[in-house]
Design a protein around this motif. Structure first.
Motif, PDB file in Angstrom:
ATOM      1  N   GLN A 254       0.834  -1.204   0.000  1.00  0.00           N
ATOM      2  CA  GLN A 254       0.000   0.000   0.000  1.00  0.00           C
ATOM      3  C   GLN A 254       0.862   1.245   0.000  1.00  0.00           C
ATOM      4  O   GLN A 254       1.943   1.257   0.596  1.00  0.00           O
TER       5      GLN A 254
ATOM      6  N   THR B  56      -1.449  -9.446   3.155  1.00  0.00           N
ATOM      7  CA  THR B  56      -2.593  -8.552   3.389  1.00  0.00           C
ATOM      8  C   THR B  56      -3.565  -8.620   2.209  1.00  0.00           C
ATOM      9  O   THR B  56      -3.204  -9.064   1.120  1.00  0.00           O
ATOM     10  N   VAL B  57      -4.778  -8.159   2.456  1.00  0.00           N
ATOM     11  CA  VAL B  57      -5.835  -8.159   1.433  1.00  0.00           C
ATOM     12  C   VAL B  57      -5.400  -7.329   0.221  1.00  0.00           C
ATOM     13  O   VAL B  57      -5.547  -7.739  -0.930  1.00  0.00           O
ATOM     14  N   TYR B  58      -4.837  -6.151   0.509  1.00  0.00           N
ATOM     15  CA  TYR B  58      -4.398  -5.238  -0.564  1.00  0.00           C
ATOM     16  C   TYR B  58      -3.386  -5.940  -1.471  1.00  0.00           C
ATOM     17  O   TYR B  58      -3.507  -5.911  -2.697  1.00  0.00           O
TER      18      TYR B  58
ATOM     19  N   ARG C 262      -2.208   0.085  -8.535  1.00  0.00           N
ATOM     20  CA  ARG C 262      -2.837   0.788  -7.397  1.00  0.00           C
ATOM     21  C   ARG C 262      -4.224   1.309  -7.775  1.00  0.00           C
ATOM     22  O   ARG C 262      -5.158   1.256  -6.979  1.00  0.00           O
TER      23      ARG C 262
ATOM     24  N   ILE D 198      -6.597  -1.694  -7.977  1.00  0.00           N
ATOM     25  CA  ILE D 198      -6.906  -2.207  -6.630  1.00  0.00           C
ATOM     26  C   ILE D 198      -7.920  -1.286  -5.941  1.00  0.00           C
ATOM     27  O   ILE D 198      -8.894  -1.754  -5.338  1.00  0.00           O
TER      28      ILE D 198
ATOM     29  N   MET E 138     -11.439  -2.728  -4.743  1.00  0.00           N
ATOM     30  CA  MET E 138     -11.761  -2.750  -3.308  1.00  0.00           C
ATOM     31  C   MET E 138     -13.105  -2.081  -3.040  1.00  0.00           C
ATOM     32  O   MET E 138     -13.852  -2.527  -2.167  1.00  0.00           O
TER      33      MET E 138
ATOM     34  N   LEU F 115     -14.114  -3.996   0.127  1.00  0.00           N
ATOM     35  CA  LEU F 115     -12.980  -4.554   0.870  1.00  0.00           C
ATOM     36  C   LEU F 115     -12.094  -3.473   1.504  1.00  0.00           C
ATOM     37  O   LEU F 115     -11.059  -3.797   2.087  1.00  0.00           O
ATOM     38  N   GLU F 116     -12.512  -2.200   1.380  1.00  0.00           N
ATOM     39  CA  GLU F 116     -11.624  -1.114   1.852  1.00  0.00           C
ATOM     40  C   GLU F 116     -11.296  -1.249   3.339  1.00  0.00           C
ATOM     41  O   GLU F 116     -10.167  -1.032   3.752  1.00  0.00           O
TER      42      GLU F 116
ATOM     43  N   LYS G 128      -8.398  -3.815   4.102  1.00  0.00           N
ATOM     44  CA  LYS G 128      -7.195  -3.777   3.274  1.00  0.00           C
ATOM     45  C   LYS G 128      -5.900  -4.181   3.993  1.00  0.00           C
ATOM     46  O   LYS G 128      -5.011  -4.760   3.382  1.00  0.00           O
ATOM     47  N   ASP G 129      -5.813  -3.907   5.289  1.00  0.00           N
ATOM     48  CA  ASP G 129      -4.590  -4.253   6.028  1.00  0.00           C
ATOM     49  C   ASP G 129      -4.638  -5.638   6.663  1.00  0.00           C
ATOM     50  O   ASP G 129      -3.661  -6.090   7.247  1.00  0.00           O
TER      51      ASP G 129
ATOM     52  N   LEU H 216     -12.797 -11.888  -1.525  1.00  0.00           N
ATOM     53  CA  LEU H 216     -11.437 -11.469  -1.859  1.00  0.00           C
ATOM     54  C   LEU H 216     -10.883 -12.291  -3.031  1.00  0.00           C
ATOM     55  O   LEU H 216     -10.247 -11.744  -3.932  1.00  0.00           O
TER      56      LEU H 216
END
Lengths: 244, 274
Positions: free
Chosen positions: A218, B98-100, B118, B121, B125, B130-131, B134-135, B149
């Protein structure tokens, strides 16, 4: 209790840049390691325990639980330092070892509080970013990520299988049979791991994966003001070290 | 009818077993919702792995958009970019910490740039809600979230054909319905969807085209109304008739357009009662 079970993903530093986050812990970690001042270690422990509660948003009881695990080992280790053996006849507590035991205890708890704060405010992906930045070989990083994933997958599989064994009274047929059952459990979990690895490879291939675990982390933005709190913390620690 | 993938006398055998697929001939219609049915060991999962180029047929040939499959690295990359595969067990599909990052995996392998990844994604999301996650490490999510997911990670690659093995497996009715809503939305956007399932009711209600496999070969294929009307054929594949068809048969009703779901059935029955 695992760190993951108490990790709060909405902690205050969740959206902070990894560079800002590491500034909270790295200077403190170095200072604790270099310092021999037990009062300073106590200060670091208190600061980071409170920070884990307030900034990492982990409950007090949960913190006490996760600290109690290393605390028990360190306490036993430091307590043994207090013993003295004279002429193999007199065995007892020695006051001579007392300062050393206290120093080691303080330093260990200081380091642990900093490490816990680090773990409670960082995701695995951020830790791998640090590893990349430190030029750790990618093979080691991939192993780190895979180990992390498989620990949870296999512990989940092992728990389910153990429950299935208990449901068929696998643990109630004497110690010998229990040992045999645990042996079977481990071999089944191992087979399960092999199967999962194959499935994982197929799933990776389906998404054009080669054998490398490469991801896009991220994007975190940081402004200059984000650096003030960790710099302030470093100043507090240095002042504390000089004053105590 | 234009076909997206064509199986031409495709056979496949695993080293330790008999033939998993035996001279399979089938054309998967483009832009349709296809349901693949069959009993255990009928060859559904093998067919799906062949579609994505994970397995290579022992004999016969597959073609995508009229072009025969090639199994070189570059050809497979193109093929797998166009055919997304969703596995029944999400834990075997999720690999990132992680999901991201999970969503980024396929995109990065496609050779897309970081900024483009980016952007994709961020959009995916939002589309899949899914925001907030994300972590999170994927293994910590609920089964419904994991499935969502997995689908998001596959769809981020924008495949033309989406192949889902038991998309509703381990999902409660609410999340199963949501999953099919996602698939319907994708179909509305022109994507071809193929699902493997044992649920004849779901297949009847959802699909435009049905394929029934038995012992590695196509037993029958066609529209749901045609395929599910033949009780004997279904019995051969260890399947039963959908409840709606059974009701129509028991009432000896033969409407020109058989109802697809309970609401349609209700309307039909009311019209007969009048």
């Amino acid at each position: 209790m695992l760190i993951e079970q108490v990790y709060n993903y909405k902690h205050f530093l969740a959206d902070a840049h990894p560079l800002v986050k590491i500034l909270y812990v790295l200077p403190a970690f170095v200072l604790v390691i270099l310092s021999e001042n037990t009062a300073f270690h106590g200060l670091v422990f208190c600061l980071f325990f409170i920070a884990s509660n307030v900034i990492a948003k982990v409950g007090f009881i949960d913190l006490v639980k996760i600290f109690s695990i290393p605390l028990s080992f360190i306490f036993v280790g430091c307590f043994t330092l207090l013993f003295s053996f004279e002429n193999s006849q007199n065995i007892g507590l020695s006051l001579d070892s007392y300062p050393m035991a206290i120093a080691i205890f303080g330093k260990s708890m200081g380091v642990i509080s900093v490490v816990y704060f680090f773990l409670l405010t960082h995701t695995i992906s951020e830790i791998t970013q640090y590893m990349h930045a430190c030029k750790v070989p990618s093979l080691f990083i991939e192993l780190f990520v895979l180990t992390y994933k498989f620990i949870f997958l296999l512990s989940h599989a092992a728990k389910s299988m153990q429950i299935a064994q208990k449901c068929r009274m696998g643990d109630q047929r004497g110690i010998l049979n229990s040992i045999q059952n645990y042996g079977m459990l481990f071999s089944t979990v191992f087979r399960h791991a092999m199967l999962q690895t194959t499935q994982l490879e197929i799933a990776m291939s389906a998404r054009l994966g080669t054998n490398s675990f490469v991801f896009v982390p991220q994007q975190r933005t940081s402004v200059f003001s984000n650096f003030f709190p960790p710099i302030l913390l470093v100043l507090v620690l240095i002042s504390g070290l000089l004053l105590l | 009818m234009e076909s997206i993938v064509c199986f031409d006398k495709v056979s496949f055998s695993y080293p330790s077993e008999d033939k998993a697929l035996d001279a399979l001939d089938i054309k998967l219609p483009k832009g349709e919702k296809i349901a693949l049915l069959g009993g255990n060991g009928a060859g559904k999962s093998t067919l799906m792995l062949l579609l994505n180029g994970i397995l290579k047929p022992s004999t016969g040939q597959l073609s995508y958009d009229g072009i025969p499959y090639k199994y070189g690295t570059k050809s497979l990359r193109n093929l797998r970019s166009n055919i997304g595969l969703l596995f029944p067990e999400p834990d075997y599909q999720l690999i990132a910490p992680t999901v991201y990052e999970e969503i980024s995996f396929g995109l990065l392998n496609q050779g897309k740039g970081t900024e483009e990844i980016r952007e994709i994604i961020a959009k995916v999301m939002v589309d899949f809600s899914l925001e907030e996650l994300k972590d999170r490490p994927p293994h910590q999510l609920s089964t419904g979230q994991k499935k969502r997911l997995c689908l998001a990670a596959v769809l981020a690659m924008e495949p033309e054909l989406i192949v889902c093995d038991e998309p509703a497996a381990n999902l409660d009715p609410l999340y199963a319905a949501k999953m099919f809503d996602y698939l319907n939305d994708l179909n509305q956007k022109g994507k071809t969807i193929l699902i493997a399932t044992h649920d004849v009711n779901q297949a009847y209600e959802w699909a435009d085209f049905i394929v029934i496999l038995k012992e590695g070969a196509v037993l029958t294929s066609g529209s749901p109304a045609t395929v599910f009307n033949c009780k004997e054929t279904l019995k051969q594949a260890n399947l039963s008739q959908p409840v709606i068809i059974e009701i129509l048969n028991s009432l000896k009703l033969e409407p020109s357009h058989p109802p697809k779901d309970i609401v349609d059935l209700n309307v039909l029955l009311r019209s007969y009662m009048r």
